[in-house]
Design a protein around this motif. Structure first.
Motif, PDB file in Angstrom:
ATOM      1  N   LYS A  64       0.902  -0.894   0.122  1.00  0.00           N
ATOM      2  CA  LYS A  64      -0.031   0.046  -0.068  1.00  0.00           C
ATOM      3  C   LYS A  64       0.817   0.959  -0.229  1.00  0.00           C
ATOM      4  O   LYS A  64       1.856   1.384   0.356  1.00  0.00           O
ATOM      5  CB  LYS A  64      -1.048  -0.274   1.152  1.00  0.00           C
ATOM      6  CG  LYS A  64      -0.230   0.450   2.231  1.00  0.00           C
ATOM      7  CD  LYS A  64      -0.972   0.220   3.790  1.00  0.00           C
ATOM      8  CE  LYS A  64      -0.627   0.179   4.728  1.00  0.00           C
ATOM      9  NZ  LYS A  64      -1.331  -0.365   6.449  1.00  0.00           N
ATOM     10  N   TYR A  65       0.116   2.430  -0.318  1.00  0.00           N
ATOM     11  CA  TYR A  65       1.111   4.060  -0.208  1.00  0.00           C
ATOM     12  C   TYR A  65      -0.019   4.989   0.243  1.00  0.00           C
ATOM     13  O   TYR A  65      -1.092   4.845  -0.064  1.00  0.00           O
ATOM     14  CB  TYR A  65       1.100   4.070  -2.027  1.00  0.00           C
ATOM     15  CG  TYR A  65       1.495   5.502  -2.309  1.00  0.00           C
ATOM     16  CD1 TYR A  65       2.593   5.550  -1.621  1.00  0.00           C
ATOM     17  CD2 TYR A  65       0.509   6.706  -2.332  1.00  0.00           C
ATOM     18  CE1 TYR A  65       3.670   7.574  -2.376  1.00  0.00           C
ATOM     19  CE2 TYR A  65       1.111   8.442  -2.534  1.00  0.00           C
ATOM     20  CZ  TYR A  65       2.522   8.232  -2.354  1.00  0.00           C
ATOM     21  OH  TYR A  65       2.764   9.328  -2.168  1.00  0.00           O
ATOM     22  N   THR A  66       0.772   4.931   1.388  1.00  0.00           N
ATOM     23  CA  THR A  66       0.122   6.177   2.406  1.00  0.00           C
ATOM     24  C   THR A  66       0.639   7.455   2.213  1.00  0.00           C
ATOM     25  O   THR A  66       0.901   8.609   3.474  1.00  0.00           O
ATOM     26  CB  THR A  66       0.697   5.403   3.885  1.00  0.00           C
ATOM     27  OG1 THR A  66       1.816   5.486   3.411  1.00  0.00           O
ATOM     28  CG2 THR A  66      -0.006   4.265   3.277  1.00  0.00           C
ATOM     29  N   GLY A  67       1.611   7.767   1.125  1.00  0.00           N
ATOM     30  CA  GLY A  67       2.268   9.568   0.953  1.00  0.00           C
ATOM     31  C   GLY A  67       1.617  10.196   1.142  1.00  0.00           C
ATOM     32  O   GLY A  67       0.531  10.117   0.766  1.00  0.00           O
ATOM     33  N   GLY A  68       2.197  11.500   2.393  1.00  0.00           N
ATOM     34  CA  GLY A  68       1.264  12.710   2.067  1.00  0.00           C
ATOM     35  C   GLY A  68       0.068  12.268   2.945  1.00  0.00           C
ATOM     36  O   GLY A  68      -0.310  11.430   3.441  1.00  0.00           O
ATOM     37  N   ASN A  69      -0.981  13.033   2.233  1.00  0.00           N
ATOM     38  CA  ASN A  69      -2.006  13.482   2.359  1.00  0.00           C
ATOM     39  C   ASN A  69      -3.617  14.158   1.474  1.00  0.00           C
ATOM     40  O   ASN A  69      -2.677  14.641   0.517  1.00  0.00           O
ATOM     41  CB  ASN A  69      -3.139  14.350   4.142  1.00  0.00           C
ATOM     42  CG  ASN A  69      -2.044  15.728   3.908  1.00  0.00           C
ATOM     43  OD1 ASN A  69      -2.777  16.662   2.440  1.00  0.00           O
ATOM     44  ND2 ASN A  69      -0.674  16.007   4.295  1.00  0.00           N
ATOM     45  N   ILE A  70      -4.482  13.940   1.463  1.00  0.00           N
ATOM     46  CA  ILE A  70      -5.746  13.766   0.614  1.00  0.00           C
ATOM     47  C   ILE A  70      -6.599  14.414   0.876  1.00  0.00           C
ATOM     48  O   ILE A  70      -6.879  14.516   2.147  1.00  0.00           O
ATOM     49  CB  ILE A  70      -5.343  12.392  -0.069  1.00  0.00           C
ATOM     50  CG1 ILE A  70      -6.114  11.935   0.836  1.00  0.00           C
ATOM     51  CG2 ILE A  70      -4.731  11.645  -1.011  1.00  0.00           C
ATOM     52  CD1 ILE A  70      -7.490  10.663  -0.214  1.00  0.00           C
ATOM     53  N   ALA A  71      -6.654  15.551   0.299  1.00  0.00           N
ATOM     54  CA  ALA A  71      -8.837  16.341  -0.049  1.00  0.00           C
ATOM     55  C   ALA A  71      -9.786  15.422  -0.979  1.00  0.00           C
ATOM     56  O   ALA A  71      -9.501  15.427  -1.983  1.00  0.00           O
ATOM     57  CB  ALA A  71      -8.499  17.829   0.174  1.00  0.00           C
ATOM     58  N   VAL A  72     -10.800  15.639   0.012  1.00  0.00           N
ATOM     59  CA  VAL A  72     -12.326  14.566  -1.137  1.00  0.00           C
ATOM     60  C   VAL A  72     -13.242  15.812  -0.516  1.00  0.00           C
ATOM     61  O   VAL A  72     -13.656  16.556   0.504  1.00  0.00           O
ATOM     62  CB  VAL A  72     -11.835  13.578  -0.746  1.00  0.00           C
ATOM     63  CG1 VAL A  72     -11.027  12.626  -0.978  1.00  0.00           C
ATOM     64  CG2 VAL A  72     -12.380  13.015   0.473  1.00  0.00           C
ATOM     65  N   THR A  73     -13.742  15.607  -1.483  1.00  0.00           N
ATOM     66  CA  THR A  73     -15.618  16.433  -1.831  1.00  0.00           C
ATOM     67  C   THR A  73     -16.116  15.862  -1.783  1.00  0.00           C
ATOM     68  O   THR A  73     -16.498  14.621  -2.597  1.00  0.00           O
ATOM     69  CB  THR A  73     -15.144  17.504  -2.899  1.00  0.00           C
ATOM     70  OG1 THR A  73     -14.212  18.656  -2.724  1.00  0.00           O
ATOM     71  CG2 THR A  73     -16.501  18.300  -2.652  1.00  0.00           C
ATOM     72  N   SER A  74     -17.388  15.364  -0.819  1.00  0.00           N
ATOM     73  CA  SER A  74     -18.504  14.541  -1.144  1.00  0.00           C
ATOM     74  C   SER A  74     -18.963  14.975  -2.777  1.00  0.00           C
ATOM     75  O   SER A  74     -19.716  16.495  -3.523  1.00  0.00           O
ATOM     76  CB  SER A  74     -20.227  15.178  -0.027  1.00  0.00           C
ATOM     77  OG  SER A  74     -20.948  14.561   0.098  1.00  0.00           O
ATOM     78  N   GLY A  75     -20.025  13.380  -3.596  1.00  0.00           N
ATOM     79  CA  GLY A  75     -20.201  13.965  -5.093  1.00  0.00           C
ATOM     80  C   GLY A  75     -19.552  14.135  -5.810  1.00  0.00           C
ATOM     81  O   GLY A  75     -19.893  14.551  -7.251  1.00  0.00           O
ATOM     82  N   SER A  76     -17.960  14.042  -5.466  1.00  0.00           N
ATOM     83  CA  SER A  76     -17.002  14.042  -6.878  1.00  0.00           C
ATOM     84  C   SER A  76     -16.230  13.193  -6.823  1.00  0.00           C
ATOM     85  O   SER A  76     -15.762  12.664  -5.506  1.00  0.00           O
ATOM     86  CB  SER A  76     -16.140  15.617  -6.047  1.00  0.00           C
ATOM     87  OG  SER A  76     -15.023  15.878  -7.334  1.00  0.00           O
ATOM     88  N   ALA A  77     -15.738  12.693  -7.837  1.00  0.00           N
ATOM     89  CA  ALA A  77     -14.701  11.622  -8.110  1.00  0.00           C
ATOM     90  C   ALA A  77     -13.147  12.745  -7.489  1.00  0.00           C
ATOM     91  O   ALA A  77     -12.049  11.295  -8.100  1.00  0.00           O
ATOM     92  CB  ALA A  77     -15.131  11.571  -9.184  1.00  0.00           C
ATOM     93  N   ALA A  78     -12.984  13.804  -7.756  1.00  0.00           N
ATOM     94  CA  ALA A  78     -11.739  14.350  -7.525  1.00  0.00           C
ATOM     95  C   ALA A  78     -10.575  13.862  -6.581  1.00  0.00           C
ATOM     96  O   ALA A  78     -11.257  13.655  -5.489  1.00  0.00           O
ATOM     97  CB  ALA A  78     -11.533  15.616  -8.079  1.00  0.00           C
ATOM     98  N   VAL A  79      -9.070  13.275  -6.088  1.00  0.00           N
ATOM     99  CA  VAL A  79      -8.567  13.427  -5.325  1.00  0.00           C
ATOM    100  C   VAL A  79      -7.596  14.626  -5.805  1.00  0.00           C
ATOM    101  O   VAL A  79      -6.746  14.156  -6.474  1.00  0.00           O
ATOM    102  CB  VAL A  79      -7.985  11.845  -5.212  1.00  0.00           C
ATOM    103  CG1 VAL A  79      -7.467  11.673  -3.603  1.00  0.00           C
ATOM    104  CG2 VAL A  79      -9.157  10.894  -4.887  1.00  0.00           C
ATOM    105  N   VAL A  80      -7.104  14.902  -4.361  1.00  0.00           N
ATOM    106  CA  VAL A  80      -5.933  15.971  -4.520  1.00  0.00           C
ATOM    107  C   VAL A  80      -5.327  15.628  -3.139  1.00  0.00           C
ATOM    108  O   VAL A  80      -5.591  15.862  -2.119  1.00  0.00           O
ATOM    109  CB  VAL A  80      -6.604  17.826  -4.647  1.00  0.00           C
ATOM    110  CG1 VAL A  80      -5.542  18.346  -3.825  1.00  0.00           C
ATOM    111  CG2 VAL A  80      -7.648  17.619  -5.474  1.00  0.00           C
ATOM    112  N   GLY A  81      -4.062  15.362  -3.965  1.00  0.00           N
ATOM    113  CA  GLY A  81      -2.974  15.463  -2.919  1.00  0.00           C
ATOM    114  C   GLY A  81      -2.065  16.707  -2.475  1.00  0.00           C
ATOM    115  O   GLY A  81      -1.903  17.109  -3.331  1.00  0.00           O
ATOM    116  N   THR A  82      -1.488  15.833  -0.860  1.00  0.00           N
ATOM    117  CA  THR A  82      -0.806  17.286  -0.905  1.00  0.00           C
ATOM    118  C   THR A  82       0.998  16.809  -0.522  1.00  0.00           C
ATOM    119  O   THR A  82       0.474  15.536   0.918  1.00  0.00           O
ATOM    120  CB  THR A  82      -0.925  17.995   0.408  1.00  0.00           C
ATOM    121  OG1 THR A  82      -1.983  18.795   0.047  1.00  0.00           O
ATOM    122  CG2 THR A  82       0.347  18.656   1.427  1.00  0.00           C
ATOM    123  N   ALA A  83       1.783  17.059  -0.831  1.00  0.00           N
ATOM    124  CA  ALA A  83       3.193  16.170  -1.058  1.00  0.00           C
ATOM    125  C   ALA A  83       2.694  14.239  -1.114  1.00  0.00           C
ATOM    126  O   ALA A  83       3.586  13.741  -0.457  1.00  0.00           O
ATOM    127  CB  ALA A  83       3.795  16.408   0.433  1.00  0.00           C
TER     128      ALA A  83
END
Length: 302
Positions: free
Chosen positions: A150-169
């Protein structure tokens, strides 16, 4: 869901063996079990569709490398979809090809199996007479070996109803498409990664249904593409051969063999059809007894 990492941990915990050599053994036999179950189950979950274009007068075409079993073949000519039916007999196929015939609408297809590294080929009779018509193959597919932790680097942001995942670091990669994402503090669901944009942006196959979150820990992991309740099967299979082989423990080997066989049989029953409708499924015992009209059946029914 049992991730690839969970599979390894389960094998080590149940065997009380965390040595590197045994882990290598578990991985090898786990992937072997995965391919065995995929080939045996014959379920719609592993169904894929592949299209290719006809080449004038070309009879045979190579199927995708993940092909297992053919389910349906069609050819689209002038916007009309035409089914093509399998000729299973080598003898009848040879007779049909004594003379070379061509047509835009083939009547039969014939599968030329490939084993080892050889590809499977599909042939048509008559041969396609025109280039550019669309052949559509619906087939059961196998999968690649699982191998990535598994990959766990950095952190992410998600929005309800959206398929987009935005990562930080993060350092997302194209190879992560097809794996599964789960937030440590999200809605508890796994979401399949559909596509990769760049190292900090990926897109899910389905929209995220939990509450909007930022700065979240997560994992992106490989998972056996099996019905969830059957994902334990590679564990049972690997332990069966571990105790039968390296450990020479017949009792434990018999235990895990029994668990594997029993769960595989139950899985066949649960996933023999695409739905859980009230259609009565065929029984594996039905062919053992003759079918007869009951004596009480009314003879005057019309």
């Amino acid at each position: 869901m049992i991730t690839w990492d969970d599979f390894q941990t389960n094998c080590q915990d149940l065997s009380s063996d965390s040595t590197t050599s045994s882990l290598t053994f578990f991985k090898r036999f786990g992937n072997g079990a995965y391919k065995y179950v995929l080939a045996d189950l014959g379920r719609s979950v592993g169904e894929k569709r592949y299209t290719a274009s006809t080449v004038a007068s070309q009879q045979f075409y190579t199927l995708p490398s993940d092909y297992l079993f053919m389910k349906a073949v069609t050819i689209t000519v002038g916007g009309q979809v035409h089914p093509v039916f399998e000729e299973e007999s080598q003898e009848m196929w040879d007779l049909a090809n004594v003379t070379v015939q061509t047509s835009d609408i083939p009547e039969k297809y014939f599968l030329r199996p490939g084993f080892g590294i050889a590809g499977v080929e599909i042939g048509f009779a008559p041969r396609p007479s025109t280039a550019g018509n669309t052949m559509t193959f619906t087939y059961e597919a196998t999968d690649k070996d699982l191998s990535q932790d598994k990959y766990t680097g950095g952190n992410i942001a998600v929005t309800s109803g959206s398929a987009a995942v935005v990562g930080t670091a993060t350092t997302f990669t194209a190879a992560m498409a097809g794996r599964y994402l789960k937030l440590d503090s999200g809605d508890g669901m796994f979401y399949k990664v559909q596509s990769f944009t760049d190292t900090e942006h990926i897109t899910l196959e389905n929209v995220y249904e939990g509450a909007a979150l930022t700065g979240q820990a997560y994992q992106i992991a490989e998972i056996f593409a099996l019905p969830e309740e059957m994902q334990i099967l590679p564990v049972y299979y690997a332990l069966w051969f571990y105790f039968m082989g390296p450990k020479k423990d017949k009792d434990q080997a018999a235990l895990y063999r029994g668990l594997f066989v029993d769960e595989l049989e139950k899985g066949r029953g649960r996933h023999a059809t695409k739905s859980r409708s009230n259609i009565i499924r065929g029984s594996r015992f039905s062919g053992r007894f003759p079918r007869a009209t009951p004596a009480y059946f009314p003879s005057t029914v019309s």
